[in-house]
Design a protein around this motif. Structure first.
Motif, PDB file in Angstrom:
ATOM      1  N   ASN A 175      -6.715  14.571   1.383  1.00 31.70           N
ATOM      2  CA  ASN A 175      -7.682  13.636   0.947  1.00 31.70           C
ATOM      3  C   ASN A 175      -8.442  14.118   1.758  1.00 31.70           C
TER       4      ASN A 175
ATOM      5  N   SER B 209      -0.780   8.564   7.515  1.00 28.54           N
ATOM      6  CA  SER B 209       0.402   7.472   6.815  1.00 28.54           C
ATOM      7  C   SER B 209       1.549   7.919   6.419  1.00 28.54           C
TER       8      SER B 209
ATOM      9  N   SER C  21       1.099  -1.337  -0.033  1.00 32.52           N
ATOM     10  CA  SER C  21       0.001  -0.028   0.541  1.00 32.52           C
ATOM     11  C   SER C  21       0.794   1.497  -0.044  1.00 32.52           C
ATOM     12  N   ALA C  22       0.521   2.474  -0.062  1.00 30.22           N
ATOM     13  CA  ALA C  22       1.250   3.993  -0.257  1.00 30.22           C
ATOM     14  C   ALA C  22       1.807   3.731   1.908  1.00 30.22           C
ATOM     15  N   THR C  23       1.175   3.297   2.215  1.00 29.85           N
ATOM     16  CA  THR C  23       1.543   2.885   3.847  1.00 29.85           C
ATOM     17  C   THR C  23       2.614   2.730   3.996  1.00 29.85           C
TER      18      THR C  23
ATOM     19  N   THR D 235       2.092  15.329   0.561  1.00 31.67           N
ATOM     20  CA  THR D 235       1.494  15.357  -0.400  1.00 31.67           C
ATOM     21  C   THR D 235       1.080  15.849  -1.727  1.00 31.67           C
TER      22      THR D 235
ATOM     23  N   ASP E 181       3.612  11.997  -1.494  1.00 34.85           N
ATOM     24  CA  ASP E 181       2.133  11.060  -1.817  1.00 34.85           C
ATOM     25  C   ASP E 181       1.412  11.382  -2.693  1.00 34.85           C
TER      26      ASP E 181
ATOM     27  N   HIS F 237      -2.122  13.348   4.913  1.00 34.14           N
ATOM     28  CA  HIS F 237      -2.866  11.846   5.932  1.00 34.14           C
ATOM     29  C   HIS F 237      -2.020  10.924   7.212  1.00 34.14           C
TER      30      HIS F 237
ATOM     31  N   HIS G  80      -5.810   0.477  -4.373  1.00 28.47           N
ATOM     32  CA  HIS G  80      -7.208   0.143  -4.537  1.00 28.47           C
ATOM     33  C   HIS G  80      -7.786   1.741  -4.605  1.00 28.47           C
ATOM     34  N   LYS G  81      -7.018   3.145  -4.634  1.00 29.24           N
ATOM     35  CA  LYS G  81      -7.639   3.856  -4.825  1.00 29.24           C
ATOM     36  C   LYS G  81      -8.262   4.651  -6.264  1.00 29.24           C
TER      37      LYS G  81
ATOM     38  N   SER H   2      -1.565   3.913  -3.736  1.00 30.88           N
ATOM     39  CA  SER H   2      -1.779   2.454  -3.693  1.00 30.88           C
ATOM     40  C   SER H   2      -3.160   2.303  -5.088  1.00 30.88           C
TER      41      SER H   2
ATOM     42  N   ALA I 149      -1.482   9.448  -3.659  1.00 30.08           N
ATOM     43  CA  ALA I 149      -2.577   8.637  -3.222  1.00 30.08           C
ATOM     44  C   ALA I 149      -3.778   9.144  -3.667  1.00 30.08           C
ATOM     45  N   GLN I 150      -3.692  10.404  -3.293  1.00 33.86           N
ATOM     46  CA  GLN I 150      -5.208  11.005  -3.836  1.00 33.86           C
ATOM     47  C   GLN I 150      -4.950  11.886  -5.604  1.00 33.86           C
TER      48      GLN I 150
HETATM   49  C1  PLP Z   1      -2.970  11.263   0.674  1.00 37.07           C
HETATM   50  C2  PLP Z   1      -3.360  10.024   1.113  1.00 37.07           C
HETATM   51  N1  PLP Z   1      -1.917   9.320   1.608  1.00 37.07           N
HETATM   52  C3  PLP Z   1      -1.874   8.100   2.023  1.00 37.07           C
HETATM   53  C4  PLP Z   1      -3.366   7.503   2.304  1.00 37.07           C
HETATM   54  C5  PLP Z   1      -2.978   6.122   2.886  1.00 37.07           C
HETATM   55  O1  PLP Z   1      -3.773   5.039   1.460  1.00 37.07           O
HETATM   56  P1  PLP Z   1      -3.725   3.300   2.132  1.00 37.07           P
HETATM   57  O2  PLP Z   1      -3.990   3.502   3.018  1.00 37.07           O
HETATM   58  O3  PLP Z   1      -4.012   2.813   0.709  1.00 37.07           O
HETATM   59  O4  PLP Z   1      -2.013   2.637   2.447  1.00 37.07           O
HETATM   60  C6  PLP Z   1      -4.968   7.857   2.010  1.00 37.07           C
HETATM   61  C7  PLP Z   1      -5.618   6.756   2.343  1.00 37.07           C
HETATM   62  O5  PLP Z   1      -6.949   7.946   2.475  1.00 37.07           O
HETATM   63  C8  PLP Z   1      -4.372   8.906   1.729  1.00 37.07           C
HETATM   64  O6  PLP Z   1      -5.827   9.296   1.902  1.00 37.07           O
END
Ligand code: PLP
Length: 427
Positions: free
Chosen positions: A193, A143, A111-113, A189, A218, A141, A243-244, A241, A220-221
């Motif tokens: 998010n 993470s 995952s991104a985390t 980021t 990051d 986030h 899944h997003k 990640s 992810a979004q």
């Molecule tokens: C900006 C951002 N970074 C990181 C994450 C973490 O992603 P994941 O839970 O898939 O590792 C999220 C999840 O909502 C996110 O919105």
């Protein structure tokens, strides 16, 4: 991507520059919206948490299990060789999706985390010293906050936070020492998010590079509605990640710039990541990247789904996605701005992220989300794993609407109607 799916994604290609997404046609590609009583009439607006999956991603994963499932990088029989080839083709797909120079830089993680923790502990911690600073932003986030907080704690370095200005954007001018010799890392980021604010990460990476400061983005979004090119960005690390972006959970990407690959220690040790396993670790030698970072049996099916999702996103076009979600977000924002008890926290300038967050003076976000849920509108309420940001906003929770390719004007109306209903219930 298969031509079948392409022809189904109805776009109005009047100009070469932009094609209008037809969300009803896109929605038809997502089985969940027709297979289930709970989802058939659902306005799914929790896409920043996780997206739904199109048929083509499921089909690719199904094929991986039915047609070519066997060990990756471990077998010499034809089936195993084919499986390894498919897995590496998925990596190549991700490589082209993010514009990486070499497949060695493209690492499948959980995952991104997981990716951020790998960088924080495998790259930064061994070189981080007391007196140095690690910079994150107020809008991270958890993470992209906790892993850096942890390594700072362990090493005696300081975690510094880039604050926001009154318009919900980074206030870089407030921190003249960001790009100074004491900075060990900048991790930020691309898109918040909660706020939906999209940062000028390219400009930050450029400035950091001049000072040889490593950067982690990051994405992810951002990845669904922004074309990512890591070489043009000039970042050292980039994560997101699957899944997003319409692929399964349990798989993500860690991009490591080629010149940093040998500076990152693998965190996960085990099968498939050593060339030579000696009696003592001092004599043990790691495999070349990317394999040294992928200990254990890899997530083959996830990687295949991830690659199919890249095809899906690119066939729609990130610019078209941005236009679609941005238009719906603007319409929602405009309608919500007429409610005197409602405070919009998303900056109007950044609605192209498709994220609209707000809080209500009278109705708690959890109650509002519950009432909306009962009305068939799926939204998120809470701190969104961004408590440092919520402290800055002075609230403990917000309600977040996050829009995707299958959302329509009807979904926006459903939010507004549900809000009307909630205000009557709480009047
Ligand atoms: C900006 C951002 N970074 C990181 C994450 C973490 O992603 P994941 O839970 O898939 O590792 C999220 C999840 O909502 C996110 O919105």
């Amino acid at each position: 991507m298969s031509s079948v799916a392409l022809s189904n994604i109805e776009t109005d290609k009047q100009t070469n520059a932009a094609a209008r997404i037809n969300p009803e046609r896109v929605k038809a590609l997502f089985p969940i919206f027709r297979n289930n009583e709970l989802t058939r009439n659902l306005s799914y607006l929790d896409n920043a948490a996780t997206s739904q999956k199109p048929e083509m991603v499921m089909q690719a994963m199904d094929d991986a299990m039915r047609l070519f499932h066997s060990p990756v990088n471990r077998g010499f029989y034809p089936l195993a060789e084919q499986t390894t080839t498919r897995y590496e083709q998925a990596r190549e797909r991700l490589k082209s999706f993010i514009g990486a120079a070499t497949h060695r830089s493209v690492i499948f993680t959980a995952s991104a985390t997981d990716s951020i923790n790998q960088v924080a502990q495998g790259f930064l911690l061994p070189r981080l010293k007391p007196g140095q600073n690690v910079w994150v932003t107020r809008m991270e986030h958890h993470s992209n906050y906790l892993p850096w907080q942890h390594v700072c704690e362990k090493s005696g370095a300081s975690l510094r936070i880039i604050e926001l200005n009154s318009t919900g954007e980074l206030d870089l001018d407030r921190h003249p020492d960001i790009f100074s010799d004491t900075t060990a890392m900048i991790a930020l980021t691309q898109t918040s998010n909660v706020l939906g604010t999209t940062n000028d990460v390219k400009a930050i990476c450029e400035q950091a590079k001049q000072k040889h400061i490593p950067t982690l983005i990051d994405a992810a979004q951002a990845v669904v509605s922004n074309t990512i090119n890591v070489q043009q960005l000039g970042c050292d690390f980039l994560v997101f990640s699957a899944h997003k972006m319409f692929a399964p959970t349990g798989i993500g990407i860690l991009y490591i710039a080629p010149d940093r690959l040998d500076q990152v220690q693998p965190l996960r040790l085990g099968g498939g990541m050593v060339d030579f396993c000696a009696d003592s670790i001092a004599d043990t030698t790691w495999s070349e990247a990317p394999h040294r970072f992928e200990a254990g049996s890899p997530n083959l099916v996830g990687a295949i789904g991830f690659a199919a999702a890249c095809d899906f996103v690119e066939s729609l076009g990130q610019a078209n996605i941005k236009m679609h979600i941005g238009e719906l977000a603007s319409s929602l924002y405009q309608q919500l701005s007429h409610y005197p008890n409602l405070h919009l926290v998303s900056p109007a300038k950044h609605l192209s992220s498709g994220i609209v967050s707000f809080y209500h003076d009278v109705i708690h976000a959890h109650d509002l989300a519950q009432i909306m849920g009962d009305s068939g509108v799926a939204v998120r309420a809470g701190h969104h794993c961004a408590q440092p940001l919520l402290r800055h906003l002075g609230v403990s929770s917000t309600l977040r609407i996050s829009i995707s390719v299958y959302n329509t004007n009807d979904d926006i109306s459903a939010v507004v109607n549900a809000l009307e209903h909630a205000e009557k219930v709480f009047a």
